[in-house]
Design a protein around this motif. Sequence first.
Motif, mmCIF file in Angstrom:
data_model
loop_
_atom_site.group_PDB
_atom_site.id
_atom_site.type_symbol
_atom_site.label_atom_id
_atom_site.label_comp_id
_atom_site.label_asym_id
_atom_site.label_seq_id
_atom_site.Cartn_x
_atom_site.Cartn_y
_atom_site.Cartn_z
ATOM 1 N N ASN A 1 0.933 -1.288 0.067
ATOM 2 C CA ASN A 1 0.128 -0.092 0.098
ATOM 3 C C ASN A 1 0.825 1.184 -0.194
ATOM 4 O O ASN A 1 1.640 1.649 1.038
ATOM 5 N N GLY B 1 -12.399 1.350 3.203
ATOM 6 C CA GLY B 1 -11.829 1.805 4.502
ATOM 7 C C GLY B 1 -13.076 1.568 5.613
ATOM 8 O O GLY B 1 -12.792 1.777 6.819
ATOM 9 N N ASN C 1 -10.929 -1.814 8.410
ATOM 10 C CA ASN C 1 -9.415 -1.756 8.117
ATOM 11 C C ASN C 1 -8.649 -3.075 8.146
ATOM 12 O O ASN C 1 -8.995 -3.962 9.139
ATOM 13 N N TYR D 1 -4.286 -0.068 7.796
ATOM 14 C CA TYR D 1 -4.396 1.083 7.491
ATOM 15 C C TYR D 1 -3.604 2.059 8.724
ATOM 16 O O TYR D 1 -3.777 3.285 8.815
#
Length: 782
Positions: free
Chosen positions: A391, A576, A579, A642
């Motif tokens: 990511n 999102g 997560n 995240y």
Amino acid sequence: MWSILYNTLLFLSPLTPSSLHTLSSHHPERYHGPDTDGGAWSEAYGKAKEVVGQMTVEEKVNLTTAVTGQCQANSGGVPRLGIPGLCFNDGPAGPRYTDFVTQWPSEFTAAASFDRDLIEQRAERIGKEFRGKGINVELGPVTGGPLGRSPYAGRNWEAFTPDPYLSSTLSFLTVRGMQSSGLITCAKHYILYEQEPVCDGPLDDEGGRTGCRDVSSEVDDKTMKELYLPSFAETVRAGTGSIMCSYNRINGTAACESNDALNRILKDELGFKGFVLSDFGATHSTVPSALGGMDMELPGERYYGKNLLKAVHKGDISESKLDDMVHRILTPWYAAKQDTDYPKINYQKYDLSDKVDINGHTFRNEHVNVKGNNALFARKVAAESTVLLKNSGILPMKGIRRIGVFGKDADYPSTLSGCGPDLFCLVGSRRRYWNGTVTIGGGSGAAYADYIAAPIEAITLKARQHGIRVDHVLQDDEAYYGSMGWIAYQSEVCIVFVSVFLVEGWDREHLRLDKKGEDLIRHVESHCAGEVVVVLHSGGQVVVEDWIDLPKIGAVLFAGYPGQETGNALVDILWGDVNPSAKLPFTMGKSAEDWPKDNIIRKMGKGSYPLSKFSEGLAIDYKWFDKHNITPRYEFGYGLSYTSFEMSALVIEEDYGKDRDTIQKTNERYEGEKDLYDNLYMAKVNVTNIGKVSGAAVAQLYMTFPEDENDQPPKHLRGYAKKFLEVGQMSTVEFSLRKKDISVWDVDRQLWRIPRGTFTFRVGNSSRSLPLSVELKISSLH
Ligand SMILES: *[C@@H]1O[C@H](CO)[C@@H](O)[C@H](O)[C@H]1NC(C)=O
Ligand SMILES: *[C@@H]1O[C@H](CO)[C@@H](O)[C@H](O)[C@H]1NC(C)=O
Ligand SMILES: *[C@@H]1O[C@H](CO)[C@@H](O)[C@H](O)[C@H]1NC(C)=O
Ligand SMILES: *[C@@H]1O[C@H](CO)[C@@H](O)[C@H](O)[C@H]1NC(C)=O
Ligand SMILES: *[C@@H]1O[C@H](CO)[C@@H](O)[C@H](O)[C@H]1NC(C)=O
């Protein structure tokens, strides 16, 4: 199992040498095997004994033998005494062959959640679906055959993970969860079934394989006890009512007639009290199978039934042996209370219509809806099991206005029954791939879906809510590269869907993507205006080196085989709402050469059957990479979030706790006083969410044995805990260490013992990121 192969391709092995043995070559005493006494099911055993006492020999034999019926397989009953036959059905990802059921994320996908509660609840819900259809025995879970020794094995996705600790814990919870509704589970495929048969004949008219021979697995005692047996031991502890013997041979003997595997190890050393049934077509004899420890033949009458009756009349099989077989079948049935409180069978496995006529019987499908609100839970499992591998910050998507979607794998399957209602795609001469998004593999691990929430559907619905434009080319073929390039060039985020569809009966030939997925990714990457998000739907490891480091590859998600809620779960991660917290339950190498050579046998060899020596011993998956200092692309236990977490204050202390989980005690031998499954130590670590969003951390504990145990790989997973934490929140995570977790199998003494010396425990967020460590010196006996 391969019911389709069995029914249509006749994938049967020839007679095995051992089935040609005359009885005189066996020692009758040695081959009787232990009789069940029911163990914790002693009351149920009493009932079984009483009713069996009233049966004729024909009636007893009937219980061990398959009959025609409305389920995938049916065993005979004794109507005179009110004992019905049993109904058996696949499989681990939901009830196969029927409608109004849920297609769940496969085991190997769910394992990536590293979440014990989630796995047990998944199992409870699956168990209730089976019960609701009136199925007595679920042919699942897959708990270690295959375990995942080779990344090429075509069926690894049916099982949990190649790590024996993770597989053991998930196997225990899954059996306990599934049986909590009164269902009987069948742990499979016992044992050392780590690849498909070797076939050297031409493909037949339907693209099926011919000239197939089952492989003989040769494994030393220590590797068997420490690596391949533990998850089965956990299913015995969890009280699984049945176990399925597998297709392969073990040291040359068919698994379904292996006195060593069935009588000596399963029924004696593990003290298994239930029954062993054969995989479909895995029976090769009458007398050696019955004496070797196989209690029931499925799915048709070949070697049991009349042949078994004859063998009992001749005295080749004693009536007391037959009694034990029948006690083993009826005891779990009484223990599960299926005699008093169980739904009637209300489906038929032949098709999805209201009724079929088979051999003069009419079988009906009442289309009973057993789904409840499981779709929501299946979505949660799929999202919790999606591993974020890379990511750049592109995920979660924020402020994006133009998305391009690429690849057939984002689309609906061409019909719900893309490869026939069974999802069973032949991959032979007619190379029929799953034609649309891949949600599950083919063969007995497949489950029917009432619908599939395709990625394109979920992305479009979500985008519409946010005023986002979505363009798409849902094709893989080069013929569409022109329009793909044009769309990519105008997209801020290009989401590329690629897959590896795996089918029972077919080991993999390579570790690449299907249908030139690598080219598709590279093509989109070269044209995309913004960044590329790659979504992998695969039932095993994929070599990603061709494209993973290209400059515009912003994010990569490994979504496994997520089941019917695939698109919805994916959207939860992309935007999102969830997560990501999943971790790889296997190792992704950088090249095929990273794994041991030839760990799938592809040639017949010189003998009468192909031979596979498990010469790597205990060192499979990350233990192989660790032992040989090979740097993987993504290691076992790896997965991004995240947010970020910090771990601190690792301690380990003595903390004795009596085993309270065991349902059926095993008979395993060990040194010392405390029980093998008692807790001896507790490790603790503090985990803090130091990032900007809430999310779940997976703390992982790895153990290194004392130096003297020089045949051990460098480290072993011995604890894991998933914890959801708000921003800034800290929590203490605990890992209980049972006596067995710190023991080795002593081959000379034939028992489990704790090595004396200094153990090292490390904690972190993957098998290669373990910043905290603590030592534990053990000098005395436990
Ligand atoms: C064997 O089982 C079938 C199915 O339950 C039943 O119809 C048949 O009567 C049984 N045979 C005997 C001898 O009980
Ligand atoms: C198979 O043979 C090996 C080598 O002799 C032995 O160590 C192992 O225990 C045998 N396995 C079984 C299940 O008997
Ligand atoms: C897959 O779907 C396409 C339509 O998108 C169709 O042309 C093709 O024939 C299908 N292939 C198979 C094997 O079903
Ligand atoms: C794992 O923890 C290390 C610190 O030990 C950190 O640098 C790394 O970013 C973390 N990785 C993941 C995948 O969270
Ligand atoms: C770890 O957490 C516990 C409470 O769960 C706390 O008492 C202890 O002080 C923490 N240790 C450190 C070093 O933060």
